[in-house]
Design a protein around this motif. Sequence first.
Motif, PDB file in Angstrom:
ATOM      1  N   THR A 124       0.865  -1.314   0.071  1.00  0.00           N
ATOM      2  CA  THR A 124       0.007  -0.069   0.166  1.00  0.00           C
ATOM      3  C   THR A 124       0.906   1.344  -0.092  1.00  0.00           C
ATOM      4  N   SER A 125       0.183   2.142  -0.306  1.00  0.00           N
ATOM      5  CA  SER A 125       0.841   3.523  -0.337  1.00  0.00           C
ATOM      6  C   SER A 125       0.516   4.748   0.483  1.00  0.00           C
ATOM      7  N   SER A 126       0.741   5.967   0.485  1.00  0.00           N
ATOM      8  CA  SER A 126       0.005   6.765   1.234  1.00  0.00           C
ATOM      9  C   SER A 126      -0.739   7.726   0.031  1.00  0.00           C
ATOM     10  N   TYR A 127      -1.503   8.485   0.410  1.00  0.00           N
ATOM     11  CA  TYR A 127      -2.262   9.672  -0.360  1.00  0.00           C
ATOM     12  C   TYR A 127      -2.171  11.143   0.292  1.00  0.00           C
ATOM     13  N   GLY A 128      -2.102  12.142  -0.367  1.00  0.00           N
ATOM     14  CA  GLY A 128      -2.176  13.356   0.188  1.00  0.00           C
ATOM     15  C   GLY A 128      -1.256  13.582   1.446  1.00  0.00           C
ATOM     16  N   VAL A 129      -1.803  13.908   2.521  1.00  0.00           N
ATOM     17  CA  VAL A 129      -0.753  14.217   3.587  1.00  0.00           C
ATOM     18  C   VAL A 129      -0.826  13.007   4.554  1.00  0.00           C
ATOM     19  N   GLY A 130      -0.322  11.927   3.991  1.00  0.00           N
ATOM     20  CA  GLY A 130      -0.305  10.597   4.748  1.00  0.00           C
ATOM     21  C   GLY A 130      -1.463   9.902   4.948  1.00  0.00           C
ATOM     22  N   GLN A 131      -2.631  10.192   4.281  1.00  0.00           N
ATOM     23  CA  GLN A 131      -3.718   9.287   4.200  1.00  0.00           C
ATOM     24  C   GLN A 131      -3.760   8.086   3.685  1.00  0.00           C
ATOM     25  N   ALA A 132      -4.829   7.393   3.747  1.00  0.00           N
ATOM     26  CA  ALA A 132      -4.994   6.321   2.885  1.00  0.00           C
ATOM     27  C   ALA A 132      -5.345   6.432   1.273  1.00  0.00           C
ATOM     28  N   PRO A 133      -4.791   5.605   0.534  1.00  0.00           N
ATOM     29  CA  PRO A 133      -5.140   5.491  -0.926  1.00  0.00           C
ATOM     30  C   PRO A 133      -6.597   4.833  -1.082  1.00  0.00           C
ATOM     31  N   LEU A 134      -6.937   4.924  -2.376  1.00  0.00           N
ATOM     32  CA  LEU A 134      -8.246   4.226  -2.584  1.00  0.00           C
ATOM     33  C   LEU A 134      -8.204   2.590  -2.130  1.00  0.00           C
ATOM     34  N   GLY A 135      -9.266   2.375  -1.606  1.00  0.00           N
ATOM     35  CA  GLY A 135      -9.345   0.804  -1.144  1.00  0.00           C
ATOM     36  C   GLY A 135      -8.789   0.437   0.116  1.00  0.00           C
ATOM     37  N   CYS A 136      -8.624   1.490   0.878  1.00  0.00           N
ATOM     38  CA  CYS A 136      -7.718   1.458   2.358  1.00  0.00           C
ATOM     39  C   CYS A 136      -8.299   2.241   3.326  1.00  0.00           C
ATOM     40  N   TYR A 137      -9.358   2.989   2.964  1.00  0.00           N
ATOM     41  CA  TYR A 137      -9.842   3.852   3.921  1.00  0.00           C
ATOM     42  C   TYR A 137     -10.350   3.222   5.290  1.00  0.00           C
ATOM     43  N   LYS A 138     -11.127   2.304   5.038  1.00  0.00           N
ATOM     44  CA  LYS A 138     -11.602   1.679   6.483  1.00  0.00           C
ATOM     45  C   LYS A 138     -10.493   0.955   6.799  1.00  0.00           C
ATOM     46  N   PHE A 139      -9.703   0.306   6.319  1.00  0.00           N
ATOM     47  CA  PHE A 139      -8.622  -0.513   6.983  1.00  0.00           C
ATOM     48  C   PHE A 139      -7.900   0.503   7.879  1.00  0.00           C
ATOM     49  N   ARG A 140      -7.552   1.580   7.141  1.00  0.00           N
ATOM     50  CA  ARG A 140      -6.677   2.620   8.060  1.00  0.00           C
ATOM     51  C   ARG A 140      -7.214   3.002   8.944  1.00  0.00           C
ATOM     52  N   ALA A 141      -8.726   3.385   9.080  1.00  0.00           N
ATOM     53  CA  ALA A 141      -9.331   3.815  10.086  1.00  0.00           C
ATOM     54  C   ALA A 141      -9.309   2.584  11.272  1.00  0.00           C
ATOM     55  N   LEU A 142      -9.408   1.507  10.967  1.00  0.00           N
ATOM     56  CA  LEU A 142      -9.062   0.416  11.744  1.00  0.00           C
ATOM     57  C   LEU A 142      -7.797   0.333  12.600  1.00  0.00           C
ATOM     58  N   CYS A 143      -6.893   0.447  11.810  1.00  0.00           N
ATOM     59  CA  CYS A 143      -5.577   0.819  12.368  1.00  0.00           C
ATOM     60  C   CYS A 143      -5.409   1.722  13.380  1.00  0.00           C
ATOM     61  N   ASP A 144      -6.137   2.926  12.907  1.00  0.00           N
ATOM     62  CA  ASP A 144      -6.110   4.116  13.635  1.00  0.00           C
ATOM     63  C   ASP A 144      -6.571   3.489  15.403  1.00  0.00           C
ATOM     64  N   ALA A 145      -7.827   3.002  15.180  1.00  0.00           N
ATOM     65  CA  ALA A 145      -8.494   2.784  16.363  1.00  0.00           C
ATOM     66  C   ALA A 145      -7.399   1.735  17.126  1.00  0.00           C
ATOM     67  N   ILE A 146      -6.900   0.756  16.339  1.00  0.00           N
ATOM     68  CA  ILE A 146      -6.414  -0.160  17.293  1.00  0.00           C
ATOM     69  C   ILE A 146      -5.056   0.439  17.956  1.00  0.00           C
ATOM     70  N   ILE A 147      -4.602   1.561  17.628  1.00  0.00           N
ATOM     71  CA  ILE A 147      -3.170   2.290  17.940  1.00  0.00           C
ATOM     72  C   ILE A 147      -4.009   3.227  19.175  1.00  0.00           C
ATOM     73  N   GLU A 148      -4.959   3.797  18.753  1.00  0.00           N
ATOM     74  CA  GLU A 148      -5.343   4.780  19.942  1.00  0.00           C
ATOM     75  C   GLU A 148      -6.079   4.073  21.019  1.00  0.00           C
ATOM     76  N   ARG A 149      -6.741   2.996  20.828  1.00  0.00           N
ATOM     77  CA  ARG A 149      -7.319   2.223  21.986  1.00  0.00           C
ATOM     78  C   ARG A 149      -6.401   1.022  22.484  1.00  0.00           C
ATOM     79  N   ARG A 150      -5.194   0.939  22.198  1.00  0.00           N
ATOM     80  CA  ARG A 150      -4.195  -0.002  22.406  1.00  0.00           C
ATOM     81  C   ARG A 150      -4.772  -1.406  22.507  1.00  0.00           C
ATOM     82  N   LEU A 151      -5.244  -1.829  21.448  1.00  0.00           N
ATOM     83  CA  LEU A 151      -5.860  -3.088  21.379  1.00  0.00           C
ATOM     84  C   LEU A 151      -5.051  -4.154  20.934  1.00  0.00           C
TER      85      LEU A 151
END
Length: 239
Positions: free
Chosen positions: A66-93
């Motif tokens: 996968t790549s990044s898009y814009g200012v470090g955001q997820a590219p096409l087809g990766c939006y939900k997966f990136r949000a999932l990963c953000d939540a894992i880190i924030e919640r320390r799951l």
Amino acid sequence: MSQREEILVLYGSQTGNSEQAAIDLAEKIPDKLSVDTGVVTARHMQLDDFLEIERAKWPRLVVIITSSYGVGQAPLGCYKFRALCDAIIERRLSGMLEGVSYAMCGLGDSKYTTFFQNPSTINAALLAAGAWRVGLLGKADASGEGEDEQAKVIQRWVDTHWTKLARVLAEDPPAPEKLERAQKKTLVLCEELFEDFSPKKMGLGFGGMMTIIVPMILAVLGAFLCGKLDFILKPKELA
């Protein structure tokens, strides 16, 4: 290795480079990793499709490109997966992906200061969740030149990972309960994060069939009472 094993090659791609790399890799996996005692197959799909269509059914080994898009955001087809990963880190799951192994190569352009932020975030989240990374995190720069040209970096990364991937497959697989738990925890988190992430649709069953049949019966009865079925009850005489 079991007699038949599948590897998922997951990607997020804005310009098509990550997608093409995933396709090329998936096509080579059967020849490179199959052995006399077992056949290895592969499928490629977007990271979000893995969550939504595959319902996060984790195999023991995935490859992520996968790549990044814009200012470090997820590219096409990766939006939900990136949000999932953000939540894992924030919640320390921690521990939710135990039993899962992954290899990962990130793409981007170093002209942008955040060019590797999306792959880095996904990698950090998977490690925090208990997954085990196979080999080094690949870093392919679109601005690379000479031997650091992006396509060459990707190819070197692939070439150095065949033996590492084979080593994982040669080991005893994790207990099925671990992968089932990883799937369940991933789905629960997705349903919490995304309003449009509905549970997998099952068969209609009796209740579901009745919700379809009853309105049809009522519609026919209503048409009959309104005289709209006269042509059935009183057919015109043939000339």
